[in-house]
Design an enzyme around this catalytic site. Structure first.
Site, PDB file in Angstrom:
ATOM      1  N   GLY A  74      83.191  -8.327  31.616  1.00 10.41           N
ATOM      2  CA  GLY A  74      82.227  -8.636  32.670  1.00 10.41           C
ATOM      3  C   GLY A  74      82.840  -9.043  33.992  1.00 10.41           C
ATOM      4  O   GLY A  74      82.215  -9.755  34.781  1.00 10.41           O
ATOM      5  N   GLU A  75      84.057  -8.582  34.277  1.00 11.69           N
ATOM      6  CA  GLU A  75      84.717  -9.018  35.511  1.00 11.69           C
ATOM      7  C   GLU A  75      83.968  -8.562  36.766  1.00 11.69           C
ATOM      8  O   GLU A  75      83.891  -9.292  37.752  1.00 11.69           O
ATOM      9  CB  GLU A  75      86.165  -8.526  35.564  1.00 11.69           C
ATOM     10  CG  GLU A  75      86.897  -9.027  36.807  1.00 11.69           C
ATOM     11  CD  GLU A  75      88.411  -8.991  36.679  1.00 11.69           C
ATOM     12  OE1 GLU A  75      89.072  -9.101  37.721  1.00 11.69           O
ATOM     13  OE2 GLU A  75      88.912  -8.859  35.566  1.00 11.69           O
TER      14      GLU A  75
END
Length: 284
Positions: A74-75
């Protein structure tokens, strides 16, 4: 996303009924195994706009690491949240080993459509190195063929500058694979021709074929010349000896007829001088 994680993660990654917690952005450490190195400002901006309007619809996946939280997946959402000015983000905590974390980071990136060919290749290499698996096993993880994995990894033979030029000039993976047929020392030159002439794939592949044909012809000529030079010198030396012998025999033949004839041969600085003297009284 939850279904994907169930299907592609390992046993510890089933997310059904997992509680969502809210963490501050600065509490979340980046994933050291993140294969993506370049994040498009334009794409992040669009995602940040969406986050501002609708919030983060899909929680980030994190794990506890040394008393802190480390990002697993989920960067892009985390970066977009920071751009949108959000202080906290929704997260799901999972127990995960370093290998699990690396594998999920790679798979998440590979599932995205905006990875360029080299980022995808780097992601696959990262998966193989971190998880210590073979190309065949990696292919099974990614639901693709082993040849697909091998072809992607071959792209990493291009150096960083060559990769940059390929991407910045909009060249395709087939352009890159054609370039791989060229010797390392010549690739940048050939790539420059691709770009300067704005070659499509067919033109680039034909150019490489012609380049390789000329290269083989040139190498063959050089080898023939290298091998031929001693032979030519040997033949020339033989011809000169025959020439000198012919003169000697001619002089002897004249002398045998009772004619006073002299031959003198001198050599200096690679030059041979032959003088033949015939006394005129022989003809009176």
């Amino acid at each position: 996303m939850e279904e994907k994680m169930k299907n592609q993660g390992r046993g510890g990654f089933t997310l059904a009924a997992s509680p969502v917690i809210w963490l501050k952005n600065d509490e979340i450490l980046p994933n050291p195994s993140q294969p993506r190195h370049v994040f498009s400002d334009k794409a992040l901006g669009a995602l940040a706009d969406s986050v501002s309007r609708h919030g983060i619809l899909e929680p980030l996946i994190v794990r506890r690491q040394d008393g802190k939280y480390e990002l697993i997946a989920g960067e892009r959402r985390l970066r977009a949240a920071a751009i949108a000015g959000l202080d906290t983000v929704p997260c799901i905590i999972r127990e995960a080993t370093d290998t699990d974390s690396a594998e999920l980071a790679v798979i998440e990136n590979l599932q995205r459509e905006d990875l360029d060919m080299f980022e995808e290749a780097e992601a696959i290499r990262s998966l193989i190195e971190v998880c210590r698996i073979t190309q065949e096993t990696a292919a099974a993880h990614l639901s693709c063929s082993q040849s697909y994995v091998a072809n992607k990894l071959r792209l990493l033979k291009l150096d960083e500058e060559q990769r940059r030029q390929v991407i910045e000039n909009g060249l395709s993976e087939r352009h890159a694979r054609a370039l791989l047929r060229i010797a390392d020392a010549d690739r940048s030159t050939v790539l420059g021709e691709f770009i300067k002439r704005k070659m499509n794939v067919a033109a680039a592949e034909e150019y490489v074929e012609e380049y390789l044909r000329e290269k083989v012809k040139s190498e063959s000529s050089r080898r023939a010349e290298k091998l031929g030079s001693p032979l030519r010198r040997k033949l020339l030396s033989r011809d000169l000896r025959l020439f000198f012998n012919s003169i000697d025999k001619a002089v002897e033949s004249v002398r045998s007829c009772g004619i006073d004839i002299e031959e003198r041969r001198t050599e200096s600085d690679g030059t041979t001088v032959i003088e033949i003297t015939v006394k005129q009284k022989c003809f009176t």
